[in-house]
Design an enzyme around this catalytic site. Structure first.
Site, PDB file in Angstrom:
ATOM      1  N   ALA A 255       0.928   6.451  13.891  1.00  0.00           N
ATOM      2  CA  ALA A 255       1.281   7.710  12.936  1.00  0.00           C
ATOM      3  C   ALA A 255       1.006   9.557  13.298  1.00  0.00           C
ATOM      4  O   ALA A 255       1.320  10.485  12.325  1.00  0.00           O
ATOM      5  CB  ALA A 255       0.469   7.223  11.373  1.00  0.00           C
ATOM      6  N   ALA A 256       0.082   9.355  14.506  1.00  0.00           N
ATOM      7  CA  ALA A 256      -0.499  10.407  14.889  1.00  0.00           C
ATOM      8  C   ALA A 256       0.538  11.707  14.598  1.00  0.00           C
ATOM      9  O   ALA A 256       0.514  12.945  14.008  1.00  0.00           O
ATOM     10  CB  ALA A 256      -1.057  11.194  16.504  1.00  0.00           C
ATOM     11  N   GLY A 257       1.895  11.235  16.020  1.00  0.00           N
ATOM     12  CA  GLY A 257       2.784  12.677  15.489  1.00  0.00           C
ATOM     13  C   GLY A 257       3.210  12.657  14.220  1.00  0.00           C
ATOM     14  O   GLY A 257       3.449  13.656  13.980  1.00  0.00           O
ATOM     15  N   ASP A 258       3.627  10.947  13.546  1.00  0.00           N
ATOM     16  CA  ASP A 258       4.283  11.755  11.716  1.00  0.00           C
ATOM     17  C   ASP A 258       3.496  12.184  11.287  1.00  0.00           C
ATOM     18  O   ASP A 258       3.407  13.486  10.809  1.00  0.00           O
ATOM     19  CB  ASP A 258       4.633  10.433  11.165  1.00  0.00           C
ATOM     20  CG  ASP A 258       5.102   9.303  12.165  1.00  0.00           C
ATOM     21  OD1 ASP A 258       6.685  10.176  12.265  1.00  0.00           O
ATOM     22  OD2 ASP A 258       5.162   7.908  11.813  1.00  0.00           O
TER      23      ASP A 258
END
Length: 313
Positions: A255-258
């Protein structure tokens, strides 16, 4: 008083089944693990919608789940609007099977698309009221390509700026040019960009070449995330921004990119005149996400991001 920013997210909802392992096993190897599999909510669409809401913008979420699944019981956020959630009578809610290495924070993910694959162009037409008053329309590729394209066409007609997170990159075919032609801003990571453009990201010159590839297809704005190296932005008019990452210990990159994309859109103005500040905010937000476990649980709230923000200078 300025109006609260509003983003319509058309995307996926998954139940994430997460296994934490000492390290990723080799083929044919059995590893003993110290804890039971967890079940948490995720999916790129939901993660991005929650990231937007937690940073204080209004998130209208258009998604599809199983017929008896109540998303509002699983996820409650002040600024997350779930009135556009649809139910499939054919498929269960999407599922993701995630293995996370405690040694490196790296993950391996297998996704059953379920009801996400049942989100149709007709559903978008039926729910297009979600776009009214929105600054941005955001989608990813855990839903059918035709549905993503329909969402962007409707957004364009409504005068809404379109943002594509091209993940996962379709492997059965190239990303359709028709979708890119309807996209104002594309936000791939360095691997996704290279899969689409066939230009590996190695240095600034290769980043510029990647951006030019997208400009030639009609896009105005390209933002490539570079993991622990930060993020690179370029506009068709030649404005360029490079924001380094904040040094942090990666526990779980899920979820880092999200988080980056959601945080970005909570701040970005549709004119892109504050793009550098918005990227700094997004970098700060994603640095918090990688330093804690899980998808939704690791997405930070606005005050936490603001306290981390000075580290981006």
């Amino acid at each position: 008083m300025t109006m609260k920013k509003q983003v319509t997210i058309v995307g996926s909802t998954n139940i994430d089944r997460v296994t934490r392992v000492p390290r990723l096993a080799q083929s044919g190897e059995t590893l003993s693990i110290g804890q039971h599999q967890e079940e948490v909510m995720g999916g790129k669409g939901l993660n991005q919608a929650v990231a937007i809401a937690r940073s204080g913008a209004k998130a209208n979420f258009v998604t599809k789940v199983g017929s008896d699944f109540d998303l509002s019981q699983r996820v409650q956020e002040d600024d997350l609007n779930l009135e556009y959630v649809l139910h499939s009578d054919k498929f269960q809610t999407g599922q993701a099977y995630i293995t996370v290495s405690k040694a490196t924070g790296d993950n391996i993910i297998y996704v059953y698309e379920g009801a996400n694959g049942d989100l149709s162009a007709k559903d978008i037409w039926d729910q297009k009221a979600a776009l009214t008053g929105s600054d941005f329309c955001l989608t990813q590729l855990e839903i059918p390509l035709e549905t993503a394209l329909t969402a962007f066409k409707e957004a364009k007609e409504a005068g809404v700026t379109t943002v594509l997170n091209p993940a996962p990159v379709p492997d059965q075919e190239d990303l359709p040019k028709s979708l890119l032609e309807q996209t104002d801003l594309i936000v791939p990571n360095e691997h996704e960009a290279a899969l689409i453009t066939n230009i590996p990201v190695t240095d600034r010159a290769s980043l510029v070449k990647n951006a030019d590839f997208f400009f030639n297809l009609g896009l105005e704005h390209v933002l490539i995330t570079l993991g622990d190296k930060g993020a690179f932005y370029r506009s068709k008019k030649g404005k360029e921004v490079m924001v380094p990452a904040i040094k942090t210990t990666a526990i779980d990159t899920t979820a880092a990119g999200d988080t980056f994309i959601g945080a970005l859109l909570s701040r970005l103005s549709p004119s892109f005149d504050n793009v550098e500040g918005a990227i700094r905010y997004a970098v700060a937000a994603s640095s918090i996400t990688v330093a804690s476990a899980g998808a939704l649980p690791s997405i930070p709230y606005e005050e936490a991001v603001l306290s981390e923000l000075p580290k981006t200078n």
